[in-house]
Enzyme design. Structure first.
Site, short mmCIF file in Angstrom:
data_model
loop_
_atom_site.label_atom_id
_atom_site.label_comp_id
_atom_site.label_asym_id
_atom_site.label_seq_id
_atom_site.Cartn_x
_atom_site.Cartn_y
_atom_site.Cartn_z
N CYS A 151 -47.35 14.61 -11.94
CA CYS A 151 -47.93 13.66 -12.91
C CYS A 151 -48.85 15.12 -14.10
O CYS A 151 -50.08 15.12 -13.86
CB CYS A 151 -49.81 13.02 -12.04
SG CYS A 151 -49.44 11.31 -13.45
N GLU A 188 -40.45 48.74 -1.07
CA GLU A 188 -40.42 46.93 -0.37
C GLU A 188 -39.52 45.77 -1.27
O GLU A 188 -40.08 44.86 -2.06
CB GLU A 188 -41.86 47.06 -0.77
CG GLU A 188 -43.06 48.16 -0.13
CD GLU A 188 -43.77 48.04 -0.08
OE1 GLU A 188 -44.86 48.40 0.46
OE2 GLU A 188 -44.76 47.58 -1.55
N GLY A 217 -39.60 44.94 -7.03
CA GLY A 217 -39.82 44.44 -8.05
C GLY A 217 -38.89 44.20 -8.50
O GLY A 217 -38.21 44.10 -9.62
N GLY A 219 -37.84 41.64 -2.51
CA GLY A 219 -38.75 40.98 -1.74
C GLY A 219 -37.85 39.67 -2.43
O GLY A 219 -36.35 39.64 -1.94
N ARG A 270 -42.99 28.24 -10.99
CA ARG A 270 -42.92 29.48 -11.81
C ARG A 270 -42.22 28.96 -12.68
O ARG A 270 -42.66 30.26 -13.68
CB ARG A 270 -41.45 30.82 -10.78
CG ARG A 270 -41.16 30.42 -9.24
CD ARG A 270 -40.31 32.48 -8.98
NE ARG A 270 -40.55 33.12 -9.61
CZ ARG A 270 -39.84 33.19 -10.62
NH1 ARG A 270 -39.58 32.92 -10.75
NH2 ARG A 270 -40.40 34.78 -11.10
N SER A 279 -42.50 42.71 -10.93
CA SER A 279 -41.86 41.48 -10.09
C SER A 279 -40.89 41.38 -11.06
O SER A 279 -41.39 41.48 -12.80
CB SER A 279 -42.60 41.35 -9.93
OG SER A 279 -41.84 40.90 -8.85
#
Ligand code: LLP
Length: 439
Positions: free
Chosen positions: A368, A293, A251, A295, A337, A213
């Protein structure tokens, strides 16, 4: 310099606007943090991946499957359906959203390395187009479910072509030592071919490979296509006919930073076409129907996150320099991320211009935890104050979809904006939602 903002973002007198609505007014109406989704941008990307596949491959065009793991909700799936492309789901939960959105089931492709018996039964019963098989155990489960439903289920076998794509280790998927797919090199892929052919309830349509990806160069895709097509030729050599389908996965990388050059459909599909035709000529095969595919490449650039600055703090570093810590009202619960993959983002002050000097800064969340960082290193104006709005672009993929309730922070809403109109398509969680599961 690539553009990190979606197509309907403009800056007017320093203030960010989406489809005509100012960041200040959006922040006032919907609160912060909030994911704002540029509806036209999303629809245009979904459509352009679909049409680029058809333009490049013609009769050999399979389907574009939007990888729902990047982000789904029922409204967005209605847009996906309207754009004419298919959908990749990888859990029963994602399939449930698709069914709730009345997504055309024959255009759904089901993934997952550990699909449960119940997930497989449901997929077969509702009539999903394809199941992408990831283990020998699953082959038996699909055969049983199909026999019980008196159906023949179409499948692809997910293969690992053994490629090291240049991306973060956690999101690279096609080298050998991974949980996904059947390795070509080790013989597991051939074993799966033999196993699947034992079952008249299963129709093997072809193979699938997904190499990772956020990939920003086409080279690895070409190598993967070559290895998968070589495997199609081994199948033909053994059984005397060609399998009709090949899915090359997703990807395709996007720009998180202005210096990232994204992989766009107009570049990806011609390059895939070249790789596929070259490999098919090399192994004397007809072109199989090619599917992909994407995304992230569809939803990633279409959303930005709007945060409000809550506190700022100057920290003295060992080097003797200082760093300005800017705390916003979200963080790792809406964008994991940065901490998980070391992902990099940029940001702008969305509510005003600033001509102040810039300073070394770090944008952090309200959790925290020291690792709760939205942007690790960035130069930001030194006059940032509480109440300022920060917009972080390109948060559409794997932002809201990987959001958590860590520290009991309610997850942000998703607001779709188009032609000066904004509407909530996923509402903000409330404290009542957070308590709803406690018995
Ligand atoms: N197809 C398969 C089989 C996949 O496993 C994936 C992503 C895709 C398609 C879509 O990949 P995309 O076009 O979105 O790159 N959470 C990580 C990304 C994990 C991707 C998992 N599989 C991140 O935030 O970067």
């Amino acid at each position: 310099m690539a553009n990190v903002w979606s197509s309907k973002i403009t800056f007017e007198k320093g203030e960010l606007h989406l489809a005509g609505l100012s960041a200040k007014s959006l922040g006032r109406e919907f609160g912060t943090p909030t994911f704002f989704l540029d509806e036209d941008d999303f629809r245009a990307r979904a459509t352009s991946w679909g049409s680029a596949l058809t333009e490049s491959f013609g009769a050999a065009a399979g389907s574009v499957y939007y990888a729902g793991k990047a982000f789904i909700c029922t409204e967005v799936l209605r847009w996906v359906a309207q754009s004419g492309i298919g959908l990749d789901v990888c859990t029963g939960g994602e399939l449930a959203v698709a069914l709730a959105a009345d997504f055309p089931v024959s255009k759904i492709q089901v993934h997952g390395n550990n699909k449960s018996v119940a997930e497989i039964r449901r997929a077969v019963e509702v009539g999903v187009g394809t199941i992408v098989v990831d283990s020998l155990i699953e082959i038996e489960r699909i055969a049983e479910a199909a026999a019980a439903a008196k159906k023949v289920q179409a499948v692809l076998l997910r293969l690992t072509p053994g490629i090291e794509a240049h991306t973060h280790e956690s999101i690279a998927t096609a080298h050998e030592d991974v949980k996904f797919g059947f390795s070509i090199a080790s013989g597991a892929a051939w074993q799966a071919v033999v196993a699947v052919r034992q079952h008249p309830e299963i129709e093997l349509r072809g193979f699938h490979g997904h190499i990772g990806s956020q990939i920003l160069s086409m080279d690895a895709f070409g190598i993967a296509a070559d290895r998968l097509i070589e495997f199609l030729s081994l199948y033909r050599d053994e059984f005397g006919y060609e399998l009709p389908e090949l899915d090359l996965g997703g990807g395709y990388g996007i720009s998180y930073l202005p210096e990232d050059e994204p992989l766009l459909p107009a570049q990806v599909l011609p390059a895939l076409h070249r790789a596929v035709t070259t490999a098919c000529a090399k192994y004397s095969l007809e072109l199989p129907r090619i599917s992909i595919e994407p995304g992230r490449a569809i939803v990633g650039p279409a959303m930005f996150t709007l945060y409000e600055v809550g506190t700022t703090k100057e920290v003295l570093l060992e080097s003797g320099k200082t760093r300005n810590y800017i705390s916003v009202d979200g963080g790792m619960s809406d964008n994991i991320r940065t901490s998980l993959y070391g992902a990099e983002y940029t940001t702008v002050i969305a509510n005003r211009t600033s001509t102040a000097k810039v300073r070394e800064s770090r944008v952090v969340g309200k959790h925290c935890e020291t690792g709760d960082i939205v942007i690790r290193d960035i130069d930001l104006p030194e006059d940032l104050v509480p109440g300022d709005l920060l917009a972080v672009p390109a948060t559409g993929a794997y932002g809201r979809s990987m959001a958590s309730n860590y520290n009991h922070v309610p997850r942000p809403p998703v607001v779709a904006v188009k032609n000066g109109q904004a509407r909530v398509i996923v509402r903000r969680e409330t404290e009542a939602d957070l308590l709803a599961l406690d018995m």
